[in-house]
Design a protein around this motif. Sequence first.
Motif, PDB file in Angstrom:
ATOM      1  N   GLY A 128       0.850  -1.251   0.049  1.00  0.00           N
ATOM      2  CA  GLY A 128       0.124  -0.065   0.143  1.00  0.00           C
ATOM      3  C   GLY A 128       0.786   1.229  -0.069  1.00  0.00           C
ATOM      4  O   GLY A 128       1.914   1.511  -0.604  1.00  0.00           O
ATOM      5  N   ASP A 129       0.617   2.122   1.067  1.00  0.00           N
ATOM      6  CA  ASP A 129       1.313   3.493   0.916  1.00  0.00           C
ATOM      7  C   ASP A 129       2.543   3.076   2.030  1.00  0.00           C
ATOM      8  O   ASP A 129       3.128   4.235   2.309  1.00  0.00           O
ATOM      9  N   LEU A 130       2.838   2.061   2.426  1.00  0.00           N
ATOM     10  CA  LEU A 130       3.682   1.954   3.472  1.00  0.00           C
ATOM     11  C   LEU A 130       5.148   1.169   2.756  1.00  0.00           C
ATOM     12  O   LEU A 130       4.875   0.280   2.031  1.00  0.00           O
ATOM     13  N   GLN A 131       6.247   2.023   3.020  1.00  0.00           N
ATOM     14  CA  GLN A 131       7.763   1.188   2.526  1.00  0.00           C
ATOM     15  C   GLN A 131       8.361   0.848   3.650  1.00  0.00           C
ATOM     16  O   GLN A 131       8.668   1.556   4.482  1.00  0.00           O
ATOM     17  N   ILE A 132       8.868  -0.382   3.568  1.00  0.00           N
ATOM     18  CA  ILE A 132       9.917  -0.805   4.452  1.00  0.00           C
ATOM     19  C   ILE A 132      11.335  -0.941   3.876  1.00  0.00           C
ATOM     20  O   ILE A 132      11.475  -1.944   2.948  1.00  0.00           O
ATOM     21  N   ASN A 133      12.338  -0.451   4.172  1.00  0.00           N
ATOM     22  CA  ASN A 133      13.574  -0.513   3.973  1.00  0.00           C
ATOM     23  C   ASN A 133      14.392  -1.655   4.810  1.00  0.00           C
ATOM     24  O   ASN A 133      14.685  -1.035   5.911  1.00  0.00           O
ATOM     25  N   THR A 134      14.695  -2.676   4.277  1.00  0.00           N
ATOM     26  CA  THR A 134      15.164  -3.796   5.348  1.00  0.00           C
ATOM     27  C   THR A 134      16.578  -3.694   5.565  1.00  0.00           C
ATOM     28  O   THR A 134      17.081  -4.291   6.477  1.00  0.00           O
ATOM     29  N   LEU A 135      17.231  -2.979   4.801  1.00  0.00           N
ATOM     30  CA  LEU A 135      18.666  -2.617   5.115  1.00  0.00           C
ATOM     31  C   LEU A 135      18.804  -1.460   5.913  1.00  0.00           C
ATOM     32  O   LEU A 135      19.935  -1.687   7.042  1.00  0.00           O
ATOM     33  N   SER A 136      18.066  -0.409   5.884  1.00  0.00           N
ATOM     34  CA  SER A 136      18.269   0.490   6.860  1.00  0.00           C
ATOM     35  C   SER A 136      17.467   0.391   8.188  1.00  0.00           C
ATOM     36  O   SER A 136      17.714   1.214   9.061  1.00  0.00           O
ATOM     37  N   MET A 137      16.483  -0.465   7.904  1.00  0.00           N
ATOM     38  CA  MET A 137      15.443  -0.616   9.012  1.00  0.00           C
ATOM     39  C   MET A 137      14.850   0.834   9.125  1.00  0.00           C
ATOM     40  O   MET A 137      14.240   1.068  10.331  1.00  0.00           O
ATOM     41  N   GLN A 138      14.375   1.212   8.006  1.00  0.00           N
ATOM     42  CA  GLN A 138      13.464   2.455   8.189  1.00  0.00           C
ATOM     43  C   GLN A 138      12.300   2.237   7.447  1.00  0.00           C
ATOM     44  O   GLN A 138      12.133   1.461   6.560  1.00  0.00           O
ATOM     45  N   VAL A 139      11.109   2.635   8.123  1.00  0.00           N
ATOM     46  CA  VAL A 139       9.876   2.586   7.619  1.00  0.00           C
ATOM     47  C   VAL A 139       9.349   3.933   7.340  1.00  0.00           C
ATOM     48  O   VAL A 139       9.282   5.019   7.871  1.00  0.00           O
ATOM     49  N   TYR A 140       8.514   4.155   6.035  1.00  0.00           N
ATOM     50  CA  TYR A 140       8.024   5.502   5.364  1.00  0.00           C
ATOM     51  C   TYR A 140       6.451   5.036   5.264  1.00  0.00           C
ATOM     52  O   TYR A 140       6.469   4.116   4.577  1.00  0.00           O
ATOM     53  N   ARG A 141       5.844   6.158   5.408  1.00  0.00           N
ATOM     54  CA  ARG A 141       4.379   6.138   4.949  1.00  0.00           C
ATOM     55  C   ARG A 141       4.343   7.351   4.253  1.00  0.00           C
ATOM     56  O   ARG A 141       4.168   8.481   5.061  1.00  0.00           O
ATOM     57  N   ASN A 142       3.680   7.187   2.819  1.00  0.00           N
ATOM     58  CA  ASN A 142       3.500   8.555   2.019  1.00  0.00           C
ATOM     59  C   ASN A 142       4.837   9.472   2.218  1.00  0.00           C
ATOM     60  O   ASN A 142       4.793  10.771   2.433  1.00  0.00           O
ATOM     61  N   GLU A 143       5.996   8.748   2.125  1.00  0.00           N
ATOM     62  CA  GLU A 143       7.399   9.542   1.950  1.00  0.00           C
ATOM     63  C   GLU A 143       7.656  10.022   3.459  1.00  0.00           C
ATOM     64  O   GLU A 143       8.817  10.713   3.613  1.00  0.00           O
ATOM     65  N   ARG A 144       6.865   9.820   4.710  1.00  0.00           N
ATOM     66  CA  ARG A 144       7.057  10.236   5.809  1.00  0.00           C
ATOM     67  C   ARG A 144       7.769   9.334   6.720  1.00  0.00           C
ATOM     68  O   ARG A 144       6.800   8.171   6.790  1.00  0.00           O
ATOM     69  N   GLU A 145       8.682   9.441   7.512  1.00  0.00           N
ATOM     70  CA  GLU A 145       9.255   8.446   8.166  1.00  0.00           C
ATOM     71  C   GLU A 145       8.410   8.070   9.432  1.00  0.00           C
ATOM     72  O   GLU A 145       8.011   8.946  10.172  1.00  0.00           O
ATOM     73  N   ILE A 146       8.158   6.666   9.780  1.00  0.00           N
ATOM     74  CA  ILE A 146       7.397   6.351  10.903  1.00  0.00           C
ATOM     75  C   ILE A 146       8.566   5.720  11.978  1.00  0.00           C
ATOM     76  O   ILE A 146       9.414   4.928  11.440  1.00  0.00           O
ATOM     77  N   PHE A 147       8.557   6.199  13.301  1.00  0.00           N
ATOM     78  CA  PHE A 147       9.725   5.801  14.058  1.00  0.00           C
ATOM     79  C   PHE A 147       8.794   4.656  15.159  1.00  0.00           C
ATOM     80  O   PHE A 147       8.031   4.921  15.709  1.00  0.00           O
ATOM     81  N   LEU A 148       9.766   3.510  14.964  1.00  0.00           N
ATOM     82  CA  LEU A 148       9.148   2.177  15.649  1.00  0.00           C
ATOM     83  C   LEU A 148      10.250   1.840  16.528  1.00  0.00           C
ATOM     84  O   LEU A 148      11.283   1.949  16.450  1.00  0.00           O
ATOM     85  N   THR A 149      10.021   0.959  17.608  1.00  0.00           N
ATOM     86  CA  THR A 149      10.831   0.466  18.601  1.00  0.00           C
ATOM     87  C   THR A 149      11.102  -0.858  17.776  1.00  0.00           C
ATOM     88  O   THR A 149      10.670  -1.342  16.719  1.00  0.00           O
ATOM     89  N   ARG A 150      12.203  -1.457  18.158  1.00  0.00           N
ATOM     90  CA  ARG A 150      13.008  -2.540  17.550  1.00  0.00           C
ATOM     91  C   ARG A 150      11.937  -3.777  17.567  1.00  0.00           C
ATOM     92  O   ARG A 150      11.733  -4.443  16.502  1.00  0.00           O
ATOM     93  N   LYS A 151      11.144  -3.970  18.694  1.00  0.00           N
ATOM     94  CA  LYS A 151      10.145  -4.903  18.745  1.00  0.00           C
ATOM     95  C   LYS A 151       8.991  -4.549  17.617  1.00  0.00           C
ATOM     96  O   LYS A 151       8.657  -5.659  17.056  1.00  0.00           O
ATOM     97  N   GLU A 152       8.675  -3.556  17.552  1.00  0.00           N
ATOM     98  CA  GLU A 152       7.578  -3.024  16.565  1.00  0.00           C
ATOM     99  C   GLU A 152       8.046  -3.378  15.222  1.00  0.00           C
ATOM    100  O   GLU A 152       7.254  -3.671  14.356  1.00  0.00           O
TER     101      GLU A 152
END
Length: 217
Positions: A128-152
């Motif tokens: 959908g509108d969510l992108q997960i970069n498995t190399l940098s461990m960053q998550v974006y939604r509509n080009e805005r970064e979402i900050f998650l805990t390690r477990k999340e």
Amino acid sequence: MVRILAVDDEKPIVELLKLTLRRSGYECIGVYDGITAANLIEKEPFDLILLDIMLPGIDGFSLMDYIRTTGTPVIFLTAKNAVSDRVKGLRMGAEDYIIKPFDILELQARVDGVLRRHGKLQALIQIGDLQINTLSMQVYRNEREIFLTRKEYELLLLFAQNPGVVLSKLTVYERVWGGEYPDNTRTVELHIQRMKKKVGWENRIKPVYGMGYRLEA
């Protein structure tokens, strides 16, 4: 899901590999001798094999001769540190040769590198509108970064790599937290609720009554 086989006669090392790789969203199966490994490789496909050399039954070099015919990439993980052994392992076709004791973060990076070279690792996951970069461990939604805990993040990655699959609370706990699922705990439910709210997946990850949770993607 990426499937990795860890072959080592030292149980603590196998358990460490299983815990680390499962937290990265991989399925990791561990065995403790060469014969069991050979039988399993004959029956099931794997994306990568972590292989000790000094094994009961069939040693790692002998097992490598068989694995090579399957085309499965291999990383030797061994205490044999002689240059002649390293050269032999690499000439036999191993992707890498890691000497014990090893740093678990370096091992993870080398595993990811081998999987990436063989096209087994998807660096970017788009749902959908969510992108997960498995190399940098960053998550974006509509080009805005979402900050998650390690477990999340580990929960999100687990569901993202298994769309449409029902994941039980036991499976989720084993993959993200490791160990046996404790009685009378709502850890899994609470973390999934927080993760869903942060990434906007309230309507994507749904409970399956009596079974677990499923990502509808």
